[in-house]
Write a protein that holds these residues in place. Structure first.
Motif, PDB file in Angstrom:
ATOM      1  N   MET A  84     -29.334  -5.438  17.838  1.00  0.00           N
ATOM      2  CA  MET A  84     -30.398  -5.922  17.031  1.00  0.00           C
ATOM      3  C   MET A  84     -31.571  -5.839  18.075  1.00  0.00           C
ATOM      4  N   VAL A  85     -32.436  -4.962  17.708  1.00  0.00           N
ATOM      5  CA  VAL A  85     -33.851  -4.744  18.520  1.00  0.00           C
ATOM      6  C   VAL A  85     -34.956  -5.752  18.047  1.00  0.00           C
ATOM      7  N   VAL A  86     -35.534  -6.800  18.816  1.00  0.00           N
ATOM      8  CA  VAL A  86     -36.274  -7.589  18.317  1.00  0.00           C
ATOM      9  C   VAL A  86     -37.647  -8.105  19.202  1.00  0.00           C
ATOM     10  N   ARG A  87     -38.675  -8.479  18.794  1.00  0.00           N
ATOM     11  CA  ARG A  87     -39.665  -8.668  19.480  1.00  0.00           C
ATOM     12  C   ARG A  87     -39.477  -9.653  20.804  1.00  0.00           C
ATOM     13  N   ASP A  88     -39.141 -10.893  20.301  1.00  0.00           N
ATOM     14  CA  ASP A  88     -38.783 -11.916  21.155  1.00  0.00           C
ATOM     15  C   ASP A  88     -37.732 -12.819  20.797  1.00  0.00           C
ATOM     16  N   THR A  89     -37.613 -13.894  21.794  1.00  0.00           N
ATOM     17  CA  THR A  89     -36.507 -14.782  21.542  1.00  0.00           C
ATOM     18  C   THR A  89     -36.549 -15.511  20.499  1.00  0.00           C
ATOM     19  N   LYS A  90     -37.898 -15.871  19.898  1.00  0.00           N
ATOM     20  CA  LYS A  90     -37.887 -16.756  18.527  1.00  0.00           C
ATOM     21  C   LYS A  90     -37.500 -15.917  17.549  1.00  0.00           C
ATOM     22  N   ASP A  91     -37.440 -14.616  17.414  1.00  0.00           N
ATOM     23  CA  ASP A  91     -36.835 -13.830  16.541  1.00  0.00           C
ATOM     24  C   ASP A  91     -35.635 -13.645  16.527  1.00  0.00           C
ATOM     25  N   VAL A  92     -34.703 -13.995  17.571  1.00  0.00           N
ATOM     26  CA  VAL A  92     -33.271 -14.019  17.868  1.00  0.00           C
ATOM     27  C   VAL A  92     -32.961 -15.428  16.998  1.00  0.00           C
ATOM     28  N   LEU A  93     -33.673 -16.518  17.216  1.00  0.00           N
ATOM     29  CA  LEU A  93     -33.346 -17.967  16.696  1.00  0.00           C
ATOM     30  C   LEU A  93     -33.223 -17.720  15.079  1.00  0.00           C
ATOM     31  N   ALA A  94     -34.286 -17.120  14.745  1.00  0.00           N
ATOM     32  CA  ALA A  94     -34.592 -16.742  13.169  1.00  0.00           C
ATOM     33  C   ALA A  94     -33.326 -16.181  12.507  1.00  0.00           C
ATOM     34  N   ILE A  95     -33.131 -15.065  13.271  1.00  0.00           N
ATOM     35  CA  ILE A  95     -31.719 -14.165  12.911  1.00  0.00           C
ATOM     36  C   ILE A  95     -30.453 -14.912  12.916  1.00  0.00           C
ATOM     37  N   GLU A  96     -30.288 -15.920  14.123  1.00  0.00           N
ATOM     38  CA  GLU A  96     -29.076 -16.626  14.268  1.00  0.00           C
ATOM     39  C   GLU A  96     -29.016 -17.635  12.965  1.00  0.00           C
ATOM     40  N   LEU A 111     -44.779  -5.752  21.230  1.00  0.00           N
ATOM     41  CA  LEU A 111     -44.589  -4.460  20.307  1.00  0.00           C
ATOM     42  C   LEU A 111     -45.617  -3.522  21.005  1.00  0.00           C
ATOM     43  N   ILE A 112     -45.473  -2.267  20.391  1.00  0.00           N
ATOM     44  CA  ILE A 112     -46.369  -1.425  21.011  1.00  0.00           C
ATOM     45  C   ILE A 112     -47.574  -1.597  20.105  1.00  0.00           C
ATOM     46  N   SER A 113     -48.934  -1.629  20.919  1.00  0.00           N
ATOM     47  CA  SER A 113     -50.190  -1.768  20.381  1.00  0.00           C
ATOM     48  C   SER A 113     -51.226  -1.352  20.999  1.00  0.00           C
ATOM     49  N   LEU A 114     -51.741  -0.198  20.661  1.00  0.00           N
ATOM     50  CA  LEU A 114     -52.803   0.418  21.219  1.00  0.00           C
ATOM     51  C   LEU A 114     -54.118  -0.404  21.666  1.00  0.00           C
ATOM     52  N   SER A 143     -41.542  -6.575  12.806  1.00  0.00           N
ATOM     53  CA  SER A 143     -42.202  -6.705  11.806  1.00  0.00           C
ATOM     54  C   SER A 143     -42.873  -6.077  11.022  1.00  0.00           C
ATOM     55  N   PHE A 144     -43.441  -6.432   9.709  1.00  0.00           N
ATOM     56  CA  PHE A 144     -43.943  -5.552   8.957  1.00  0.00           C
ATOM     57  C   PHE A 144     -45.538  -5.433   9.404  1.00  0.00           C
ATOM     58  N   THR A 145     -45.723  -4.946  10.327  1.00  0.00           N
ATOM     59  CA  THR A 145     -47.290  -5.000  10.787  1.00  0.00           C
ATOM     60  C   THR A 145     -47.289  -3.562  11.312  1.00  0.00           C
ATOM     61  N   PRO A 146     -48.460  -3.312  11.647  1.00  0.00           N
ATOM     62  CA  PRO A 146     -48.972  -1.884  12.280  1.00  0.00           C
ATOM     63  C   PRO A 146     -48.342  -1.940  13.786  1.00  0.00           C
ATOM     64  N   SER A 147     -48.316  -2.694  14.357  1.00  0.00           N
ATOM     65  CA  SER A 147     -47.411  -2.889  15.544  1.00  0.00           C
ATOM     66  C   SER A 147     -46.191  -2.501  15.589  1.00  0.00           C
ATOM     67  N   GLY A 148     -45.546  -3.478  14.537  1.00  0.00           N
ATOM     68  CA  GLY A 148     -44.058  -3.436  14.294  1.00  0.00           C
ATOM     69  C   GLY A 148     -43.584  -2.054  13.708  1.00  0.00           C
ATOM     70  N   GLU A 149     -44.365  -1.357  12.921  1.00  0.00           N
ATOM     71  CA  GLU A 149     -43.872  -0.019  12.368  1.00  0.00           C
ATOM     72  C   GLU A 149     -43.951   1.042  13.466  1.00  0.00           C
ATOM     73  N   ALA A 152     -41.197   0.728  15.534  1.00  0.00           N
ATOM     74  CA  ALA A 152     -39.777   0.971  15.045  1.00  0.00           C
ATOM     75  C   ALA A 152     -39.930   2.542  14.909  1.00  0.00           C
ATOM     76  N   LEU A 153     -40.858   3.339  14.521  1.00  0.00           N
ATOM     77  CA  LEU A 153     -40.999   4.672  14.779  1.00  0.00           C
ATOM     78  C   LEU A 153     -40.783   5.229  16.139  1.00  0.00           C
ATOM     79  N   TYR A 154     -41.262   4.583  17.008  1.00  0.00           N
ATOM     80  CA  TYR A 154     -40.891   5.157  18.524  1.00  0.00           C
ATOM     81  C   TYR A 154     -39.669   5.097  19.119  1.00  0.00           C
ATOM     82  N   LEU A 155     -38.907   3.928  18.486  1.00  0.00           N
ATOM     83  CA  LEU A 155     -37.742   3.604  18.928  1.00  0.00           C
ATOM     84  C   LEU A 155     -36.848   4.741  18.126  1.00  0.00           C
TER      85      LEU A 155
END
Lengths: 198, 198
Positions: A84-96, A111-114, A143-149, A152-155
């Motif tokens: 599972m690909v996440v942004r940071d360790t805090k996201d891992v804890l949330a999923i765990e 996250l990618i952010s121009l 996440s469901f944000t412009p950077s998250g989207e 995700a599309l890039y990956l």
């Protein structure tokens, strides 16, 4: 005497914590000098240095750890065919915390952010590509944000290979979400993500 | 992995700060290990110990200071015939910010509260009585709360002497206070404290 000068250095150090402004830093500083037992202050100071110096990122998945290879990556009980690909360790804890996932993780470190000048090269994407041997599914959980989207599309694009399932976590109404009050974008996603009842 | 274990000690140390719960402590801990430069962490740790160890109370008025006699008590520009009695050093700073007072202070270190088991003996009241030679006015500036009122009444009673003016700061409508929304007790005090226009 507008301020207690001898607290100034401590206050400006405390202000460097996230979300801590001058007022909160002063409140902490007062409490520390007036009320906190000296031994607690000493322990706090020691832990700050010790924890900071012991901090590493898992060489495999990038999770914050004090080990070279974290306990998730080295666990034999986990499913090494799912990442599972996440942004940071805090996201891992949330999923765990959900207890619903038993695979491995990959921490991008952002996250990618121009706008903020963060390009794919700044993230741990190379190391993800190198981990894909024997992996059956990559779950993108940004996440469901412009950077998250964008990320995700890039990956989705660069990871596309035969025999590799690429999935994204579901988006829709949150728990307790009342349709009346939920924003349009979430509703749109919830409609797109509808399932046909059997 | 429900939590990152190696952060636990740092988190429980940070939880000892006032108003900081587990979530905030975790947020600070993450930030400290992931984002804060090592030199800032080292400065914070040093300042904690240094400031804590240098902390004293002014031997005259009880203000928090790193000097034996604070800069207010030793100032020759201030009016040594007026003493304002307050609960703690934070109250001194609030009054100093107004720029409207040029006398000395006396810090009680608390307020009389039977519920919390704080009696007059636990406060710096003896040292106040010893300072009254040559003083013309004692201004009692305790808060508008049951403990503040009790302390003020107690002080008024024991300080009563010929030639010593004992006053209390005014109570009433706060700045921006709309009569419609102000509580009864404040309104009652505001009426009692009314002044006849000249």
């Amino acid at each position: 005497m507008k301020e207690i000068k001898f607290l100034d250095n401590l206050v400006s150090s405390l202000e460097k914590l996230p979300g801590v402004g001058k007022k909160t830093a002063q409140r902490y500083a007062y409490y520390i000098v007036e009320k906190m037992p000296l031994e607690h202050v000493e322990t706090l100071a020691e832990e700050l240095i010790k924890t900071k110096k012991n901090m590493k990122h898992c060489q495999c998945c990038g999770i914050l750890s004090d080990l070279d290879i974290c306990e998730i990556c080295s666990s034999t009980y986990r499913n090494h065919k799912q990442i599972m690909v996440v942004r940071d360790t805090k996201d891992v804890l949330a999923i765990e915390k959900t207890g619903q996932y038993n695979g491995l993780y990959h921490v991008l470190g952002g996250l990618i952010s121009l706008l903020d000048g963060i390009s794919p090269d700044d993230l741990n994407i190379d190391s993800l590509e190198k981990r894909l041997d024997g992996v059956e599914e990559v779950i993108i959980a940004t996440s469901f944000t412009p950077s998250g989207e964008t990320t995700a599309l890039y990956l989705e694009k660069i990871l596309k290979k035969d025999h590799l399932i690429i999935s994204r976590i579901g988006y829709g109404l949150p728990a307790g979400g009342d349709i009346e009050y939920v924003d349009e974008l979430t509703l749109k996603r919830a409609l797109d993500a509808r399932k046909v009842s059997k």
